[in-house]
Scaffold this motif. Structure first.
Motif, PDB file in Angstrom:
ATOM      1  N   TYR A  15     -38.128 128.795   3.596  1.00 47.89           N
ATOM      2  CA  TYR A  15     -38.233 128.809   2.135  1.00 47.89           C
ATOM      3  C   TYR A  15     -38.679 130.180   1.665  1.00 47.89           C
ATOM      4  O   TYR A  15     -39.357 130.912   2.372  1.00 47.89           O
ATOM      5  CB  TYR A  15     -39.158 127.695   1.608  1.00 47.89           C
ATOM      6  CG  TYR A  15     -40.635 127.976   1.701  1.00 47.89           C
ATOM      7  CD1 TYR A  15     -41.379 127.530   2.776  1.00 47.89           C
ATOM      8  CD2 TYR A  15     -41.305 128.685   0.703  1.00 47.89           C
ATOM      9  CE1 TYR A  15     -42.744 127.783   2.868  1.00 47.89           C
ATOM     10  CE2 TYR A  15     -42.662 128.948   0.779  1.00 47.89           C
ATOM     11  CZ  TYR A  15     -43.372 128.497   1.871  1.00 47.89           C
ATOM     12  OH  TYR A  15     -44.714 128.755   1.954  1.00 47.89           O
ATOM     13  N   GLN A  16     -38.263 130.504   0.452  1.00 50.47           N
ATOM     14  CA  GLN A  16     -38.628 131.770  -0.158  1.00 50.47           C
ATOM     15  C   GLN A  16     -39.976 131.603  -0.852  1.00 50.47           C
ATOM     16  O   GLN A  16     -40.092 130.827  -1.797  1.00 50.47           O
ATOM     17  CB  GLN A  16     -37.554 132.186  -1.168  1.00 50.47           C
ATOM     18  CG  GLN A  16     -37.831 133.513  -1.837  1.00 50.47           C
ATOM     19  CD  GLN A  16     -37.880 134.632  -0.818  1.00 50.47           C
ATOM     20  OE1 GLN A  16     -36.911 134.900  -0.128  1.00 50.47           O
ATOM     21  NE2 GLN A  16     -39.027 135.272  -0.686  1.00 50.47           N
ATOM     22  N   ILE A  59     -38.933 119.229  -4.629  1.00 52.38           N
ATOM     23  CA  ILE A  59     -37.801 119.132  -3.705  1.00 52.38           C
ATOM     24  C   ILE A  59     -36.679 118.324  -4.373  1.00 52.38           C
ATOM     25  O   ILE A  59     -35.494 118.657  -4.256  1.00 52.38           O
ATOM     26  CB  ILE A  59     -38.237 118.463  -2.380  1.00 52.38           C
ATOM     27  CG1 ILE A  59     -39.279 119.319  -1.665  1.00 52.38           C
ATOM     28  CG2 ILE A  59     -37.033 118.183  -1.484  1.00 52.38           C
ATOM     29  CD1 ILE A  59     -38.768 120.560  -1.013  1.00 52.38           C
ATOM     30  N   LYS A  71     -35.840 118.232  -7.378  1.00 54.36           N
ATOM     31  CA  LYS A  71     -35.099 119.012  -8.373  1.00 54.36           C
ATOM     32  C   LYS A  71     -34.076 119.939  -7.721  1.00 54.36           C
ATOM     33  O   LYS A  71     -33.217 120.506  -8.398  1.00 54.36           O
ATOM     34  CB  LYS A  71     -36.077 119.830  -9.227  1.00 54.36           C
ATOM     35  CG  LYS A  71     -36.851 118.980 -10.238  1.00 54.36           C
ATOM     36  CD  LYS A  71     -38.119 119.683 -10.727  1.00 54.36           C
ATOM     37  CE  LYS A  71     -37.822 120.762 -11.756  1.00 54.36           C
ATOM     38  NZ  LYS A  71     -39.084 121.384 -12.254  1.00 54.36           N
ATOM     39  N   GLY A  72     -34.202 120.145  -6.420  1.00 56.47           N
ATOM     40  CA  GLY A  72     -33.163 120.861  -5.679  1.00 56.47           C
ATOM     41  C   GLY A  72     -33.357 122.358  -5.559  1.00 56.47           C
ATOM     42  O   GLY A  72     -32.574 123.028  -4.893  1.00 56.47           O
ATOM     43  N   PHE A  73     -34.369 122.910  -6.208  1.00 59.34           N
ATOM     44  CA  PHE A  73     -34.561 124.363  -6.179  1.00 59.34           C
ATOM     45  C   PHE A  73     -35.671 124.781  -5.217  1.00 59.34           C
ATOM     46  O   PHE A  73     -36.086 125.937  -5.207  1.00 59.34           O
ATOM     47  CB  PHE A  73     -34.874 124.882  -7.590  1.00 59.34           C
ATOM     48  CG  PHE A  73     -33.646 125.220  -8.404  1.00 59.34           C
ATOM     49  CD1 PHE A  73     -32.432 124.597  -8.173  1.00 59.34           C
ATOM     50  CD2 PHE A  73     -33.706 126.175  -9.424  1.00 59.34           C
ATOM     51  CE1 PHE A  73     -31.304 124.914  -8.929  1.00 59.34           C
ATOM     52  CE2 PHE A  73     -32.587 126.496 -10.185  1.00 59.34           C
ATOM     53  CZ  PHE A  73     -31.390 125.868  -9.941  1.00 59.34           C
ATOM     54  N   GLY A  74     -36.176 123.847  -4.414  1.00 58.43           N
ATOM     55  CA  GLY A  74     -37.192 124.202  -3.421  1.00 58.43           C
ATOM     56  C   GLY A  74     -38.597 124.187  -3.991  1.00 58.43           C
ATOM     57  O   GLY A  74     -38.835 123.729  -5.101  1.00 58.43           O
ATOM     58  N   PHE A  75     -39.534 124.714  -3.190  1.00 62.26           N
ATOM     59  CA  PHE A  75     -40.949 124.754  -3.589  1.00 62.26           C
ATOM     60  C   PHE A  75     -41.164 125.759  -4.711  1.00 62.26           C
ATOM     61  O   PHE A  75     -40.522 126.796  -4.751  1.00 62.26           O
ATOM     62  CB  PHE A  75     -41.821 125.196  -2.406  1.00 62.26           C
ATOM     63  CG  PHE A  75     -41.659 124.372  -1.173  1.00 62.26           C
ATOM     64  CD1 PHE A  75     -42.211 123.104  -1.085  1.00 62.26           C
ATOM     65  CD2 PHE A  75     -40.956 124.867  -0.089  1.00 62.26           C
ATOM     66  CE1 PHE A  75     -42.082 122.349   0.072  1.00 62.26           C
ATOM     67  CE2 PHE A  75     -40.832 124.124   1.074  1.00 62.26           C
ATOM     68  CZ  PHE A  75     -41.376 122.863   1.151  1.00 62.26           C
ATOM     69  N   PHE A  76     -42.093 125.464  -5.580  1.00 61.47           N
ATOM     70  CA  PHE A  76     -42.525 126.491  -6.523  1.00 61.47           C
ATOM     71  C   PHE A  76     -44.014 126.317  -6.837  1.00 61.47           C
ATOM     72  O   PHE A  76     -44.849 126.946  -6.221  1.00 61.47           O
ATOM     73  CB  PHE A  76     -41.650 126.530  -7.783  1.00 61.47           C
ATOM     74  CG  PHE A  76     -41.736 127.852  -8.450  1.00 61.47           C
ATOM     75  CD1 PHE A  76     -40.828 128.844  -8.181  1.00 61.47           C
ATOM     76  CD2 PHE A  76     -42.813 128.144  -9.291  1.00 61.47           C
ATOM     77  CE1 PHE A  76     -40.976 130.105  -8.720  1.00 61.47           C
ATOM     78  CE2 PHE A  76     -42.972 129.397  -9.838  1.00 61.47           C
ATOM     79  CZ  PHE A  76     -42.042 130.373  -9.552  1.00 61.47           C
ATOM     80  N   GLN A  77     -44.326 125.415  -7.760  1.00 68.88           N
ATOM     81  CA  GLN A  77     -45.736 125.204  -8.106  1.00 68.88           C
ATOM     82  C   GLN A  77     -46.506 124.592  -6.936  1.00 68.88           C
ATOM     83  O   GLN A  77     -47.730 124.688  -6.884  1.00 68.88           O
ATOM     84  CB  GLN A  77     -45.841 124.295  -9.329  1.00 68.88           C
ATOM     85  CG  GLN A  77     -45.266 124.927 -10.594  1.00 68.88           C
ATOM     86  CD  GLN A  77     -45.255 123.968 -11.774  1.00 68.88           C
ATOM     87  OE1 GLN A  77     -45.264 122.749 -11.606  1.00 68.88           O
ATOM     88  NE2 GLN A  77     -45.204 124.519 -12.984  1.00 68.88           N
TER      89      GLN A  77
END
Lengths: 327, 327
Positions: free
Chosen positions: B114-115, B182, B184-190
Motif C-alpha cells: 500500500y502507498q 477498503i 470504498k476501493g481506494f485503499g487505506f487513508f485515515q
C-alpha cells in the motif's frame, strides 16, 4: 504571485518568481533555495516572494531572464504528501454506470481520496514514460492546492486558510492495472506512475473572482494532439471543495508543509463539455454506442492541459507532454 | 554505521553518527545537514559518514556527546516515499480466516503493497496521538529499508544493491477505519495515521550474518506494557523479500533517493511466538476461543519494539511510545 522551479541538476531545483504573463522570471533562491524551503517557513517567505514578484511586474527586479517552461521542473519536484481526491463524483458515477456497477450513495457525502506518491514528479514538458502501451495509459486533468502545515483534526472551515498555492496536474494513470489493484483491496499502486504538474504554482489571489476560497470557477482545457478533448468547468459539479478534502486528509494526522491535495479528474455532468480523461470518454462511448471507440494513449501522442483566465491568458502555463516509450 | 536525526527545531533535524552500542553520537551535519541530504548524494556521503563512525568507535572523533533516543526524531522525519508491503502472507491469511473471508491464492505470488504517507513521521519516543479510542488503535511491528534512487523497471536481482539502510517501524493503524476504507476501493487513508521509526537507521553490514541481502534473520521483540506480546523471527515466513518488494514498487515508476519500503507486520506461522500487532492476536482469539479477548490500545498504554543481536544488544534502539489522547 507565480512561482516556478528551474532545473539546476539538484533534486529540488531552484526557486524563481515568474511574471504574471509567464514571459519572465527572477531568481528567488536568496529568499528560499527551493519551493519546499519556502513552504517550510511560508509566513516569513511569502511576503518577501510577493515583493520580488511586484518588482518583476514593475520591471525593477534585477537578474530577470525569460521564463522557459521547458526548463521548469514541477513546482515541487518532489513532495512529502500527495493526496488525490475524487471530488467530481459525476465522473465516478459515470465510469461505474458504463460497467454496470452500482455506486454507493455514500460516495456523494464521504470524500474518496487515495494516497499517492510524489517522490519523482514530472515537469510540465517532461515526456510521459511508458514501458508498455498495453498498460492503458491515460491522462487525468486536475487541479491541486498546496498547503502549509495543517494540524490533525482541522475542520473544513479552518482548512481554507491553509491553502497557499494552486497548480494544474496530469495524474497519469495506467488503466489496465487499476482493476486488479483495486481487487486486491490496498488501492492504487503500480497503476499510478509519475504525476506531472503545471509550469507555475500560483497564489489563490492570481485567480481573482474565479477563486471563491473553495473551488476554481474556470474551464480546464485538455487537448489530445490538436483536438480539444474536453473543457469542463472546474467550479461546477465539484461535490467536495478543497477545504473539505483537506479536512478529510487531516482527520487522523497532520499534513506537513507543502502537502499537495488534488481534486481528482475534473468532470461535468453535461456531456457537451467533453472529458478530462480518456476513461470517462470510454464510459460515454459504452453508454452511447454500446462499445468503446476511444483508445488509450500511444507512444508519440501529445497531451496539453491548461486553464485560461477571462481574458484568454494562460494562468498556470501548459502541461504539454508527449508519451515516450522506454525499455 | 548507525545514523540518527536529532531535533533542532527544523523539519528535518540534524544528522548524527551513533556509536555501535548506541551510547554516544557525533555531529555529521558538516558532511550532510540531514539524512535526506546524505541519501541524495549517498555514494559521496556514505564513505565520509563511515569514516566518522569509525572515529566514534575509536574514540578519536571530536564533539562526541551522549546519544539520547528521547531527542531523536525518526531517522527520516519526513520522506518522499513510504511504500509498505504485506510480505508475511501468513498474517493476511490468518486475519482473513478469522473473519471467514477467503484469500486469493495470488496473494502468495503477487506482493501486496500500500502507498503510505510519510510527511510527519514520529520519533521513537514520541507519543502515539489518538483522538478517539473507539478508532481501534493498533501497533504493527515492522522492518523497513531505505533506498537510494531506484530506476523504473528495476528487477529483483538489481534491487538488492539499492538497499542502503534498515530501520524498525511502528505502523500505527486505526483498525475500525480499515474496513470502511477498503470497502470504498481506494485503499487505506485515515486508517493510517503517523508512523514511528526506530532511533537509528543502520547500514546492512551492522546486521552481520543476520542480513542475507534480502531478509533480516532476527526476532522482532514487541512489548505491550511490560508483557512480551510477540517475538516473531523476521527472516521466517517473509514470502516477499525486500528486493522483491522494491522491484514491485519500481515497476512503473522510479523511487527517489530516501524511499522507505516496509515489510508489513512481521508474522510467523507458529502461534507460539506471539504477534507483532493486536489484529493478529484478535484473529487468533477468534480461531481459538470463538470470540475476541484482546482489546485495542487505550490512552496511557505503552508499546516497545526492538531487535537484539545474537549477543543481546539492541541494534536499532527501541521504539518506545505511549498512547496519548488529544482533542
Amino acid at each position: 504571485m507565480k512561482l516556478a522551479t528551474l532545473r539546476n541538476g539538484r533534486p529540488d531545483g531552484r526557486l524563481v518568481v515568474v511574471s504574471r504573463d509567464l514571459a519572465r522570471c527572477a531568481a528567488a533562491d536568496d529568499i528560499a533555495p527551493t519551493l519546499q524551503a519556502a513552504l517550510d517557513v511560508w509566513d516569513d517567505a511569502a511576503p518577501r516572494l510577493a515583493e520580488r514578484a511586484a518588482a518583476v511586474e514593475a520591471g525593477s527586479a534585477t537578474g530577470v531572464e525569460p521564463f522557459d517552461p521547458g526548463l521548469a521542473m514541477a513546482p515541487l519536484p518532489r513532495a512529502y504528501q500527495w493526496a488525490d481526491g475524487s471530488a467530481y463524483v459525476n465522473h465516478v458515477a459515470l465510469v461505474r454506470k458504463a460497467r454496470n456497477a452500482d455506486m454507493p450513495d455514500s460516495f456523494w457525502h464521504d470524500p474518496l481520496v487515495y494516497q499517492g506518491a510524489a517522490d519523482c514528479n514530472l515537469g510540465p514538458m517532461d515526456p510521459i514514460p511508458l514501458a508498455d502501451p498495453e498498460l492503458g495509459c491515460d491522462f487525468e486533468g486536475e487541479i491541486a492546492v498546496v498547503t502549509d502545515r495543517v494540524p490533525a483534526g482541522t475542520d473544513e472551515e479552518a482548512a481554507a486558510a491553509h491553502i497557499k498555492l494552486v497548480m494544474l496536474v496530469n495524474d497519469v494513470t495506467l488503466r489496465n492495472l487499476v482493476a486488479p489493484e483495486i481487487g486486491k483491496g490496498f488501492g492504487f499502486f503500480q497503476s499510478k506512475p509519475q504525476t506531472a504538474f503545471s509550469p507555475v504554482a500560483v497564489t489563490p489571489d492570481e485567480l481573482g473572482d474565479a477563486w471563491d476560497g473553495a473551488r476554481v470557477h474556470l474551464r480546464l482545457r485538455v487537448h489530445r494532439g490538436d483536438v480539444l478533448f474536453g473543457a469542463p468547468e472546474a467550479g461546477r459539479d465539484m461535490v467536495f471543495s478543497f477545504p473539505r478534502l483537506i479536512s478529510h486528509v487531516a482527520r487522523t494526522r497532520p499534513i506537513g508543509p507543502g502537502g499537495i491535495i488534488g481534486s481528482g479528474t475534473v468532470s461535468n455532468a453535461d456531456p457537451a463539455v467533453g472529458a478530462a480523461c480518456i476513461a470517462e470518454r470510454r464510459a460515454r462511448d459504452m453508454l452511447e454506442f454500446g462499445e468503446v471507440r476511444t483508445l488509450f494513449l500511444a507512444p508519440g501522442e501529445r497531451v496539453r492541459i491548461e486553464m485560461l483566465n477571462d481574458r484568454g491568458h494562460s494562468i498556470f502555463g501548459a502541461i504539454d507532454q508527449v508519451v515516450a516509450r522506454y525499455v
